[in-house]
Design a protein around this motif. Structure first.
Motif, PDB file in Angstrom:
ATOM      1  N   PHE A 119       0.847  -1.187   0.000  1.00 17.87           N
ATOM      2  CA  PHE A 119       0.000   0.000   0.000  1.00 17.87           C
ATOM      3  C   PHE A 119       0.886   1.242   0.000  1.00 17.87           C
ATOM      4  CE2 PHE A 119       0.756  -1.551   4.234  1.00 17.87           C
ATOM      5  CZ  PHE A 119       1.039  -0.431   5.001  1.00 17.87           C
ATOM      6  N   THR A 120       0.257   2.404  -0.088  1.00 13.08           N
ATOM      7  CA  THR A 120       0.995   3.659  -0.236  1.00 13.08           C
ATOM      8  C   THR A 120       0.629   4.626   0.877  1.00 13.08           C
ATOM      9  OG1 THR A 120       0.954   3.362  -2.635  1.00 13.08           O
ATOM     10  CG2 THR A 120       1.560   5.534  -1.822  1.00 13.08           C
ATOM     11  N   GLY A 162      -5.066   8.216   8.767  1.00 10.60           N
ATOM     12  CA  GLY A 162      -3.725   8.646   9.120  1.00 10.60           C
ATOM     13  C   GLY A 162      -3.431   8.390  10.579  1.00 10.60           C
ATOM     14  N   GLY A 163      -2.164   8.164  10.870  1.00  4.28           N
ATOM     15  CA  GLY A 163      -1.746   7.969  12.248  1.00  4.28           C
ATOM     16  C   GLY A 163      -0.312   8.406  12.422  1.00  4.28           C
ATOM     17  N   GLY A 164      -0.027   9.001  13.559  1.00  9.28           N
ATOM     18  CA  GLY A 164       1.333   9.431  13.818  1.00  9.28           C
ATOM     19  C   GLY A 164       1.542   9.699  15.285  1.00  9.28           C
ATOM     20  N   ALA A 167       1.703   9.458   9.023  1.00  8.82           N
ATOM     21  CA  ALA A 167       1.570   8.829   7.702  1.00  8.82           C
ATOM     22  C   ALA A 167       0.093   8.803   7.339  1.00  8.82           C
ATOM     23  CB  ALA A 167       2.148   7.418   7.714  1.00  8.82           C
ATOM     24  N   LEU A 168      -0.232   9.348   6.181  1.00 14.57           N
ATOM     25  CA  LEU A 168      -1.605   9.287   5.661  1.00 14.57           C
ATOM     26  C   LEU A 168      -1.724   8.084   4.733  1.00 14.57           C
ATOM     27  CD1 LEU A 168      -2.339  13.012   4.738  1.00 14.57           C
ATOM     28  CD2 LEU A 168      -2.985  11.800   6.819  1.00 14.57           C
ATOM     29  N   GLY A 169      -2.751   7.280   4.916  1.00 16.19           N
ATOM     30  CA  GLY A 169      -2.993   6.165   4.011  1.00 16.19           C
ATOM     31  C   GLY A 169      -3.604   6.677   2.715  1.00 16.19           C
ATOM     32  N   LEU A 170      -2.796   6.770   1.670  1.00 18.35           N
ATOM     33  CA  LEU A 170      -3.254   7.368   0.421  1.00 18.35           C
ATOM     34  C   LEU A 170      -4.380   6.563  -0.210  1.00 18.35           C
ATOM     35  CD1 LEU A 170      -2.913   9.563  -1.750  1.00 18.35           C
ATOM     36  CD2 LEU A 170      -1.191   8.114  -2.825  1.00 18.35           C
ATOM     37  N   ASP A 171      -4.261   5.239  -0.209  1.00 18.72           N
ATOM     38  CA  ASP A 171      -5.278   4.387  -0.829  1.00 18.72           C
ATOM     39  C   ASP A 171      -6.628   4.560  -0.139  1.00 18.72           C
ATOM     40  OD1 ASP A 171      -3.152   3.190  -2.397  1.00 18.72           O
ATOM     41  OD2 ASP A 171      -2.636   2.069  -0.598  1.00 18.72           O
ATOM     42  N   ARG A 172      -6.608   4.542   1.178  1.00 22.69           N
ATOM     43  CA  ARG A 172      -7.854   4.654   1.943  1.00 22.69           C
ATOM     44  C   ARG A 172      -8.461   6.048   1.793  1.00 22.69           C
ATOM     45  NH1 ARG A 172      -7.463   2.177   7.861  1.00 22.69           N
ATOM     46  NH2 ARG A 172      -6.630   0.466   6.611  1.00 22.69           N
ATOM     47  N   LEU A 173      -7.604   7.072   1.790  1.00 22.78           N
ATOM     48  CA  LEU A 173      -8.095   8.436   1.596  1.00 22.78           C
ATOM     49  C   LEU A 173      -8.771   8.577   0.244  1.00 22.78           C
ATOM     50  CD1 LEU A 173      -8.258  11.475   2.281  1.00 22.78           C
ATOM     51  CD2 LEU A 173      -5.951  11.716   1.343  1.00 22.78           C
TER      52      LEU A 173
END
Length: 654
Positions: free
Chosen positions: A278-279, A537-539, A582-588
Motif C-alpha cells: 500500500f501507499t 492517518g496515524g502518527g 503517515a496518511l494512508g493514500l489508498d484509503r483516503l
C-alpha cells in the motif's frame, strides 16, 4: 590584485555574483510567461501523432482539421462511430462515398475496442441531433483518412461502466478494466491530489522528498513482515511496514523536514480497506509538537482537496480515545450521524432486575444503550434476533430491545420490569421519538462500548438499506483522536504489554512518571486522523532520548534491543525532538472518490486473498533457482497441488 580584478569584471557585467542572476531580457520574460501558461494548462497532444484529444473538441474548433487517436467505443449503422480516449468521447462520421471506400472499410470492419487514428474536419451536428449529455455533443468529425493501429479480439467484457463485472474478472483483466471511465477518473484524481500534496509540502513548507530503502531487516512489533532471501545462508531482508526508523534517522541527520510517497508492505489478510502492499504519504519534522503536525495535515488536505467537492473546514475537531470509545464504541468513529452510546448505569442503581444489578456490582460494570431512530418502522423482528445472537456469540453479552413510547416489547423481559421513574429518566437521557427502539446492554465498560459501537454501524447499514437517509455521502467529517494509551495488554498474554501504536511513540509529558510504576496507565502522544469512520492517518511525537527508548524496549516491551542498536546509537548522537504522521493514500482516495474498495483506486491491486489474478502471483520458483538463496521448499503433492490450483483459481472473493 584578485579582488580588484573581480570588481572590474562585475562592473563590466562579465561576472555574476554567486547566488544572483542577471536581470531577464524582454525575450526571456516573454518565454517565461509562455512556459508558465503551459504549466497551468497541460498540453495533452504534445510529442504525439494527434492534434487533439477526443474529449476536448467544441464548437470553437469548427472548421479545423484534426487528427484523433483512440478506441472505437461503438458503431451505429456503419454511418457513425464514437471514438474514445482518456479525455472523453467524440462522434465520427464514416464517409459513404466511393472515393473513400478504403476509409469506410477500415472503420466499418474494425472490431469495437480496436485502436484507430482518424483525420478530418470538425463540423456542427445537424439541428436537433445535438447530444447535451456529451461535452462534445454539439460537433462531430467528418473523416477523410483513417488508419487501423491495432485490431481488437473479442473481449471478456464490454468496456462500459454500466456493464456489471465481477471484481475477480476485473482484476484478471485489469488492463481492460483500467479503460473504464471510473478507473480513469479515480487514478487521475489520485495523481492530481498527490501532485498538490507535493506542491504544498515542498514548495510552500520546505520539505525534502527522500526515498528510503525497501530492503530492510526484521523489526520488533507491528504486523507481520514479508521476508526476502539473501545469498548469505540463513539471512533475510524484510520489506518495511513503513519507513518509520528511516525517517527518524533522517531527523537525526538534520534534514529537518522529510516526506515521501512511500510503498509499504504488511503480510496480513486483505480487507476492503487493506492491501499487502500500500501507499502512504509519509511525513516527519524536527522541533515540532502534536499541534504543529495536526495544523500541517489540515492545511495539506485543504490545499489538495478536489475543487468539485465542498471545501475542507479547519481546524478539525478533536476527541480523546476514551471519549471516542465511550461515545461511539470505537477509536475511529463515524461522526456523520448520531445514535451515540449513552451511559444509563445511574438509572438502574437501585434496580430489582437481577442481571443488571449483578453487572453494576462488578468492577468496571456498566449499563449502556443506543437509540435506533424509527427502529420499529425499519427493523424487523428477525433483525433484533440477529443482533441478540451476534452479541451473545461475539461478546457473550445480552442485548435487550426496549420500546419506551410504543406497546411493542418483542420478547423484552426487561421492559416489563422497568419502573415508571426509570422510564422517565431513560426518556430524558435518550430522547426517543415515537417509533424509536432502544438497545440496552450491560457488562464490562470496554466490551460493552465495543459491542454497541458495532451494533450502531450495523443498524445504520440496515436503516439505510431500507430507505432512511442517515449518512450524507457528500459530507466529509474529519476528526482527530488523541490521548491513546501508550501500551496495551497482549491478547495471548494479558500480563505482558505491547505498544498500542509502535515502540518509538513518546509518552504524554504528564504521564512520564507512570512509566516506572504503572506503565499500563500511561497515555501517548499518538494521534489518529479519522474520516467518516475510517482511519486515514496515524502518527506520533517520537522518543528522542536514547535512554528512555532503551528503557521502553528492554524493561517494558521485553524486546531484544540489539535489533534496534543502530537507532539507539543514533538517538545518542544529538537527536532533535521530532514527530510525524503517515496518511494512508489508498484509503483516503477510496473515501474521496466514493469507491467501494481501495482496490478501485489502485492501478494493479491484489485480490482479497492477496493474489495478483492477472499474472497469477505469487508463483512457484524452480528448486535450482532457490539454491543460491540456500532455501529448500517442501512441495505439495500432486493431489494437494491440484486442490490448491482449484482453490486459488479466479472466483468471487469479496
Amino acid at each position: 590584485m584578485y579582488l580588484r580584478r573581480a570588481l572590474k569584471l562585475l562592473s563590466s557585467g562579465l561576472l555574476t555574483p554567486v547566488g544572483k542572476t542577471p536581470p531577464p531580457t524582454c525575450a526571456a520574460l516573454r518565454r517565461g510567461l509562455v512556459l508558465s501558461a503551459r504549466r497551468r494548462t497541460p498540453e495533452l497532444s504534445s510529442f504525439v501523432a494527434r492534434t487533439n484529444t477526443c474529449g476536448e473538441l467544441r464548437s470553437s474548433h469548427l472548421g479545423q482539421e484534426v487528427t484523433l487517436c483512440g478506441w472505437i467505443q461503438y458503431r451505429r449503422q456503419n454511418i457513425f462511430l464514437v471514438l474514445r480516449d482518456f479525455h472523453g468521447l467524440v462522434q465520427v462520421i464514416i464517409p459513404q462515398d466511393e472515393s473513400a471506400a478504403s476509409v469506410r472499410k477500415i472503420l466499418c470492419e474494425a472490431p469495437v475496442e480496436s485502436v484507430v487514428q482518424v483525420s478530418g474536419t470538425v463540423i456542427s451536428r445537424p439541428p436537433g441531433q445535438e447530444n447535451p449529455k456529451m461535452p462534445t455533443g454539439e460537433i462531430e468529425v467528418k473523416v477523410k483518412t483513417a488508419e487501423l493501429l491495432n485490431s481488437c479480439k473479442k473481449l471478456p467484457f464490454e468496456i462500459k461502466d454500466f456493464v456489471k463485472k465481477t471484481e475477480n474478472l476485473r482484476l484478471q483483466y485489469r488492463y481492460l478494466d483500467l479503460r473504464s471511465f471510473q478507473m480513469q477518473q479515480n487514478l487521475r484524481l489520485r495523481s492530481q491530489m498527490v501532485m498538490k500534496m507535493r506542491e504544498y509540502l515542498c514548495n510552500l513548507h520546505g520539505f525534502v522528498d527522500i526515498e528510503t530503502p525497501t530492503l530492510f531487516k526484521k523489526t520488533p512489533g507491528g504486523a507481520k513482515e514479508f521476508v526476502v532471501p539473501s545469498r548469505e545462508p540463513g539471512k533475510f531482508y524484510s520489506l518495511p511496514q513503513s519507513p518509520q526508523q528511516f525517517k527518524q534517522l533522517l531527523m537525526v541527520g538534520g534534514l529537518d523536514r522529510y516526506f515521501q510517497v512511500a510503498r509499504c508492505y504488511r503480510d496480513e489478510g486483505s480487507r476492503p480497506d487493506r492491501q499487502p502492499e500500500f501507499t502512504q504519504i509519509d511525513i516527519e519534522m524536527s522541533f515540532v509538537d502534536q499541534t504543529g503536525i495536526q495544523r500541517l495535515i489540515e492545511g495539506l488536505l485543504q490545499y489538495a482537496w478536489p475543487k468539485d467537492k465542498d471545501p475542507v473546514a479547519v481546524p478539525f475537531p478533536s476527541m480523546t480515545f476514551a471519549e471516542a470509545l465511550s461515545t461511539y464504541g470505537t477509536d475511529k468513529p463515524d461522526t456523520r450521524f448520531g445514535m451515540k452510546i449513552i451511559d444509563i448505569s445511574d438509572v438502574f442503581r437501585n434496580t430489582k432486575i437481577g442481571i443488571l444489578q449483578d453487572v453494576l456490582n462488578k468492577p468496571q460494570g456498566t449499563i449502556k444503550a443506543i437509540c435506533i431512530p424509527e427502529g420499529t418502522k425499519y427493523l424487523k423482528r428477525k433483525d433484533i434476533e440477529t443482533i441478540r445472537k451476534f452479541a451473545a456469540e461475539q461478546f457473550n453479552q445480552e442485548v435487550l430491545p426496549v420500546f419506551l413510547k410504543t406497546n411493542s416489547n418483542w420478547n423484552s423481559p426487561v421492559a416489563k420490569s422497568i419502573m415508571e421513574e426509570q422510564t422517565l429518566e431513560l426518556i430524558r437521557l435518550l430522547e426517543p421519538q415515537e417509533e424509536d427502539v432502544i438497545l440496552l446492554t450491560a457488562g464490562e465498560h470496554t466490551k460493552t462500548c465495543s459491542l454497541l459501537g458495532k451494533l450502531r454501524l450495523e443498524c445504520a447499514d440496515l436503516l439505510e438499506a431500507r430507505g432512511m437517509v442517515l449518512r450524507d455521502p457528500a459530507l466529509f467529517s474529519f476528526l482527530w483522536v488523541v490521548d491513546f494509551p501508550l501500551f496495551l495488554p497482549k491478547e495471548e498474554s494479558p500480563g505482558e504489554l505491547e505498544s498500542a501504536h509502535h515502540p518509538f511513540t513518546a509518552p504524554h509529558p504528564s504521564d512520564i512518571h507512570l512509566l516506572y510504576s504503572a506503565p499500563e496507565k500511561v497515555r501517548s502522544q499518538h494521534y489518529d486522523l479519522v474520516l467518516n469512520g475510517s482511519e486515514i492517518g496515524g502518527g506520533s511525537i517520537r522518543i528522542h532520548s536514547a535512554e528512555l527508548q532503551h528503557y521502553v524496549l528492554a524493561a517494558i516491551l521485553k524486546e531484544d534491543v540489539k535489533m534496534l542498536s543502530h537507532l539507539l546509537q543514533a538517538l545518542d548522537c544529538g537527536a532533535p525532538p521530532h514527530g510525524g504522521i503517515a496518511l494512508g493514500l489508498d484509503r483516503l482516495m477510496c473515501l474521496v472518490t466514493g469507491a467501494a474498495s481501495i482496490r478501485d483506486v489502485i492501478a494493479f491491486p491484489k485480490s482479497f486473498r492477496g493474489h495478483d489474478l492477472m499474472s497469477n502471483a505469487p508463483d512457484h520458483i524452480p528448486a535450482e533457482e532457490l539454491e543460491i538463496y540456500h532455501i529448500q521448499v517442501s512441495r505439495p503433492t500432486d493431489s494437494a497441488a491440484k486442490k490448491d490450483s482449484v482453490t486459488h483459481s479466479p472466483q468471487p472473493e469479496c
